[in-house]
Scaffold this active site. Structure first.
Site, PDB file in Angstrom:
ATOM      1  CE  LYS A  10      -3.893  -2.416   2.210  1.00 13.98           C
ATOM      2  NZ  LYS A  10      -4.846  -2.425   3.358  1.00 13.98           N
ATOM      3  CE1 TYR A  50      -9.368  -3.472   0.913  1.00 12.05           C
ATOM      4  CE2 TYR A  50      -8.442  -1.385   0.189  1.00 12.05           C
ATOM      5  CZ  TYR A  50      -8.286  -2.636   0.752  1.00 12.05           C
ATOM      6  OH  TYR A  50      -7.040  -3.064   1.160  1.00 12.05           O
ATOM      7  CG  PHE A  58     -13.043   1.867   7.911  1.00 12.61           C
ATOM      8  CD1 PHE A  58     -12.609   1.263   6.737  1.00 12.61           C
ATOM      9  CD2 PHE A  58     -13.700   1.075   8.856  1.00 12.61           C
ATOM     10  CE1 PHE A  58     -12.818  -0.085   6.497  1.00 12.61           C
ATOM     11  CE2 PHE A  58     -13.927  -0.280   8.623  1.00 12.61           C
ATOM     12  CZ  PHE A  58     -13.480  -0.853   7.429  1.00 12.61           C
ATOM     13  NE  ARG A  86      -5.931 -12.801   4.486  1.00  9.83           N
ATOM     14  CZ  ARG A  86      -6.678 -11.689   4.562  1.00  9.83           C
ATOM     15  NH1 ARG A  86      -6.588 -10.739   3.622  1.00  9.83           N
ATOM     16  NH2 ARG A  86      -7.486 -11.496   5.555  1.00  9.83           N
ATOM     17  CB  THR A  92      -7.137  -6.508   9.561  1.00 16.24           C
ATOM     18  OG1 THR A  92      -7.662  -7.636   8.867  1.00 16.24           O
ATOM     19  CG2 THR A  92      -7.494  -5.243   8.823  1.00 16.24           C
ATOM     20  NE  ARG A 103      -2.317  -6.114   6.822  1.00 14.33           N
ATOM     21  CZ  ARG A 103      -3.440  -6.683   6.412  1.00 14.33           C
ATOM     22  NH1 ARG A 103      -3.936  -7.729   7.054  1.00 14.33           N
ATOM     23  NH2 ARG A 103      -4.068  -6.223   5.356  1.00 14.33           N
ATOM     24  CG  ASN A 113      -3.616  -2.558   6.856  1.00 15.83           C
ATOM     25  OD1 ASN A 113      -3.486  -2.007   5.773  1.00 15.83           O
ATOM     26  ND2 ASN A 113      -4.579  -3.433   7.101  1.00 15.83           N
ATOM     27  CG  HIS A 116      -4.974  -6.425  -0.445  1.00 15.67           C
ATOM     28  ND1 HIS A 116      -6.181  -6.694   0.170  1.00 15.67           N
ATOM     29  CD2 HIS A 116      -4.997  -7.112  -1.626  1.00 15.67           C
ATOM     30  CE1 HIS A 116      -6.906  -7.493  -0.615  1.00 15.67           C
ATOM     31  NE2 HIS A 116      -6.204  -7.768  -1.706  1.00 15.67           N
ATOM     32  CD  GLU A 127      -8.371  -8.803  -4.251  1.00 11.74           C
ATOM     33  OE1 GLU A 127      -7.219  -9.270  -4.106  1.00 11.74           O
ATOM     34  OE2 GLU A 127      -9.182  -8.697  -3.303  1.00 11.74           O
TER      35      GLU A 127
END
Ligand code: UDP
Ligand code: MG
Length: 141
Positions: A10, A50, A58, A86, A92, A103, A113, A116, A127
């Site tokens: 990100k 998203y 948020f 993951r 998260t 993270r 964070n 993704h 995606e």
């Protein structure tokens, strides 16, 4: 089983110069980068990515964050790539993510964070189509 997973470093991760370290962690785990693009997301792409969160309080901040600078979007390949990715990125919320996870090591707040990773092969496929315009990349180059 060999799979491909979709990853986004990100804007905070890119801004802080973490691309190399993060890619290195995937490589050490046996997840090999097979395709990547450094790109700025349009609001439309971020909102679509998203979309399932659009009712959340948020959501607007999340879209502002995801479009605040370039992201490093990447496909990695390896055994159980989706589940392994993951587990490498961690929970998260970086506050709850254990040290040793991406993270947990690089993030300090849920607002930023760092990374993704798709939560299923179906979502990885969707995606990849959204970000790269080619679903076929999920299977082969
Ligand atoms: N997010 C947020 N605040 C929250 C929950 C989520 O800003 O309270 C953001 C965060 O960037 C997260 C993304 O929304 O990565 C997607 O949320 P999800 O629950 O799908 O978590 P993930 O799959 O990324 O772990
Ligand atoms: Mg998610």
């Amino acid at each position: 089983m060999n799979e491909r997973a979709f990853i986004i470093i990100k804007p905070d991760g890119v801004r802080r110069g973490l691309i190399g370290e993060i890619v290195n962690r995937f490589e050490k785990k046996g997840l090999r980068p097979v395709y990547a693009e450094l790109k700025e997301l349009s609001g439309e792409t971020a909102r679509s990515h998203y979309g399932h969160l659009k009712e959340q309080v948020f959501f607007d901040e999340l879209i502002a964050y995801m479009t605040s600078g370039p992201v490093f979007a990447m496909i990695v390949e390896g055994r159980s790539a989706v589940a392994n990715a993951r587990s490498l990125i961690g929970p998260t919320n970086p506050v709850k993510a254990p040290p040793g996870t991406i993270r947990g090591d690089y993030g300090s707040d849920i607002d930023e964070n760092v990374i993704h990773s798709s939560d299923s092969l179906d979502h990885a496929s969707r995606e990849i189509q959204l970000f790269f315009g080619r679903t076929g990349l999920l299977h082969k180059l």
